[in-house]
Design an enzyme around this catalytic site. Structure first.
Site, PDB file in Angstrom:
ATOM      1  N   ARG A   1     -10.497 -10.845   1.359  1.00  0.00           N
ATOM      2  CA  ARG A   1     -11.516 -12.309   0.427  1.00  0.00           C
ATOM      3  C   ARG A   1     -11.216 -13.673   0.666  1.00  0.00           C
ATOM      4  O   ARG A   1     -11.992 -14.334   1.181  1.00  0.00           O
ATOM      5  CB  ARG A   1     -11.821 -11.839  -0.628  1.00  0.00           C
ATOM      6  CG  ARG A   1     -10.957 -11.998  -1.407  1.00  0.00           C
ATOM      7  CD  ARG A   1     -11.169 -10.757  -3.164  1.00  0.00           C
ATOM      8  NE  ARG A   1     -10.867  -9.247  -2.676  1.00  0.00           N
ATOM      9  CZ  ARG A   1     -11.431  -8.285  -3.876  1.00  0.00           C
ATOM     10  NH1 ARG A   1     -11.212  -8.806  -4.303  1.00  0.00           N
ATOM     11  NH2 ARG A   1     -11.161  -6.922  -3.698  1.00  0.00           N
TER      12      ARG A   1
ATOM     13  N   LYS B   1       1.113  -1.101  -0.007  1.00  0.00           N
ATOM     14  CA  LYS B   1       0.153  -0.175   0.615  1.00  0.00           C
ATOM     15  C   LYS B   1       0.733   1.456  -0.328  1.00  0.00           C
ATOM     16  O   LYS B   1       2.213   0.933   0.637  1.00  0.00           O
ATOM     17  CB  LYS B   1      -0.408  -0.276   1.083  1.00  0.00           C
ATOM     18  CG  LYS B   1      -2.201  -0.920   1.374  1.00  0.00           C
ATOM     19  CD  LYS B   1      -2.639  -0.485   2.435  1.00  0.00           C
ATOM     20  CE  LYS B   1      -4.086  -1.741   2.516  1.00  0.00           C
ATOM     21  NZ  LYS B   1      -5.001  -1.663   1.379  1.00  0.00           N
TER      22      LYS B   1
END
Ligand code: BES
Ligand code: MN
Ligand code: ZN
Length: 495
Positions: A350, A276
């Site tokens: 996920r 990130k």
């Protein structure tokens, strides 16, 4: 903090501060305000006449009583023109915040002054207690000199003899809801080095033990045995071992009709090899907001003991880049047997949820709700005040949305038409873990849905709602405790 119920007359309540609601447009003291006014030498009548006490929503006036009555101060707060359960909660929160500024320790709320048509005694008591405890929450932090050090030690609801059972029932509900929410907030606010996957698991176990719920913790070896390649894959770049906690709340004699909650427990999300940007990465201490919501809901359920079966599954890991980390292009095999091509290691939520959902099904979940700080895209779509919803079942999503409405938590459904499912099909595996730039929150949700399969499933994306930048009456900045009350009310509604 202690919550108490008391049947003293207003002027006989010995407390640091008595809070009295004033309806908008009140011209002179009425009802129990009259004897109070007499004891205060007619000063209330004067304040009303002079326009110092407007009754406008959340307008406050703090008076010192100079020993004329047994409470040291009176805090008047405006009720506004129409009073609802929600507005009462906010008013109570504002009252607590105002009182805390004057270093009040024992606050009493005069129930009758908050009562209006359309809100029952029980609901009024719930709103007052819930709002007070939510508004009074502060994260202690770690500074040597504590900054937000003043807390309430006691909250009293002042009511009449005949009201106590209703009021206590409402107060108990409000207290349970607020305690669960504040626990979730606290967990979200604890930094990543101090709340590792092991720490999240311990927090969950603590709740299970407090209420005598059955629990188990899966260690890395167990995950290997079960073939949880997705959870293991996310965890493999970190020095922190993954944990998966499963907790059974058995509210019924038979383990059937099981409501399964699965919460994303990423203790810190660096993005992994798909690192990130550095700006704002510190907020990723909150990437276990889903786990916190599930733990908070269990805290509520443990207190209220509804006759419903609840299974909580919390997969926990830290997402780090390293020589052992998952890489773009890798293919993993999930517990379900489905294979996944990793395109972006930052789409880790996920993955851990895929195995979490499979495990929840293995343990008997008949309905599934997953809660996760899953996508930045949900912030783009819905902002910070609304949780995104994806589902595979109309009836079940209606039920969840009703619980959210009752909780006062905004949720909004996203479509899940078949073409979106094409976006997560892989050429080399069953699925890929990102669906491209468009409809990111939908494809992320549908990825999890692929593991729910035929089981009725609702996905709640709280990436926007679980963390607040700004202070509001009911919530300081940081963890908000998003979806705790929705999950708890969903369970209560099935009892
Ligand atoms: N934890 C993040 C999502 C997130 C973003 C939570 C902002 C809270 C605030 C999640 O793991 C993530 O990184 N999602 C990616 C998915 C993408 C790589 C497909 C995202 O949203 O950018
Ligand atoms: Mn991520
Ligand atoms: Zn994440």
């Amino acid at each position: 903090m202690e919550v108490k119920f008391s049947t003293h007359k207003w002027n006989e309540m010995a407390t640091d501060c008595l809070v009295i609601g004033i309806p908008e447009g009140l011209k002179q003291p009425k009802g129990p305000l009259q004897p109070l006014d007499a004891l205060l030498d007619g000063q209330l009548a004067a304040l009303l006449a002079e326009g110092d006490l407007t009754g406008k929503s959340k307008d406050t006036l703090l008076l010192h009583t100079f020993g004329k009555i047994s409470c040291k101060r009176i805090l008047f707060i405006g009720l506004g023109q129409s009073v609802t359960f929600e507005s009462l909660r906010e008013i109570a929160a504002r009252a607590v915040r105002t009182a805390l500024k004057s270093k009040v320790s024992h606050l009493a709320l005069a129930l009758d002054s908050f009562m209006t048509d359309g809100v029952s005694e029980q609901e009024t008591a719930q709103a007052l207690v819930e709002g007070s405890l939510l508004g009074g929450y502060r994260f202690k932090g770690y500074a040597l000199e504590e900054r937000n050090d003043h807390r309430l030690s006691r909250l009293s609801i002042v009511c009449q003899e005949g009201q106590t059972s209703e009021v206590e029932a409402g107060g108990k509900l409000g207290e349970a809801m607020a305690k669960g929410t504040n626990l979730a907030r606290e967990l979200v606010n604890i930094p990543g080095n101090l709340l590792t996957p092991t720490g999240i698991a311990s927090a969950a176990v603590e709740v299970a033990q407090r209420y005598g719920m059955e629990y188990e913790i899966l260690e890395r070896e167990d995950m290997i045995r079960l073939g949880m390649g997705a959870l293991l894959g996310v965890a493999q770049g970190s020095a922190q071992p993954p944990k998966l906690v499963a907790i059974r709340y058995k509210g019924r004699p038979i383990w059937e009709e099981v409501l399964g909650f699965v919460g994303k427990g990423i203790s810190f999300d660096t993005g992994g090899i798909s690192l990130k940007p550095r700006e704002g990465m510190e907020e990723m201490i909150g990437d276990m907001g889903g786990a916190a919501a599930v733990i908070g809901a269990l805290e509520v359920i443990g207190q209220l003991k509804p006759e419903v079966n609840v299974l909580a599954v919390i997969p926990c890991a830290e997402n780090m880049p390293s020589g052992t980390a998952l890489k773009p292009g890798d293919v993993i095999t999930t517990m379900s047997g489905k294979t996944v091509e990793i395109l972006n290691t930052d789409a880790e939520g996920r993955l851990v949820l895929a195995d979490g959902v499979s495990y929840a099904k293995r343990l008997g979940a008949d309905y599934l709700v997953d809660v996760a700080t899953l996508t930045g895209a949900v912030l783009v779509a819905l902002g910070t005040c609304t949780t995104g919803v994806v589902t595979n079942n109309e009836a079940f999503v209606e039920e969840v949305m009703e619980a959210a409405a009752e909780a006062g938590e905004a949720v909004w459904r996203l479509p899940s038409f078949d073409p979106y499912k094409e976006q997560i099909k892989s050429k080399v595996a069953d699925l890929k873990n990102t669906g491209g730039r468009y409809a990111g929150s939908i494809t992320a949700g549908l990825f999890i849905g692929a593991f729910a399969e035929e089981t009725p499933w609702v996905h709640l994306d709280i990436a926007g709602t679980s963390w607040a930048e700004k202070d509001t009456d009911m919530s300081p900045p940081g963890g908000t405790g998003s979806m705790v009350r929705t999950l708890a009310l969903l369970a209560m509604g099935r009892a």
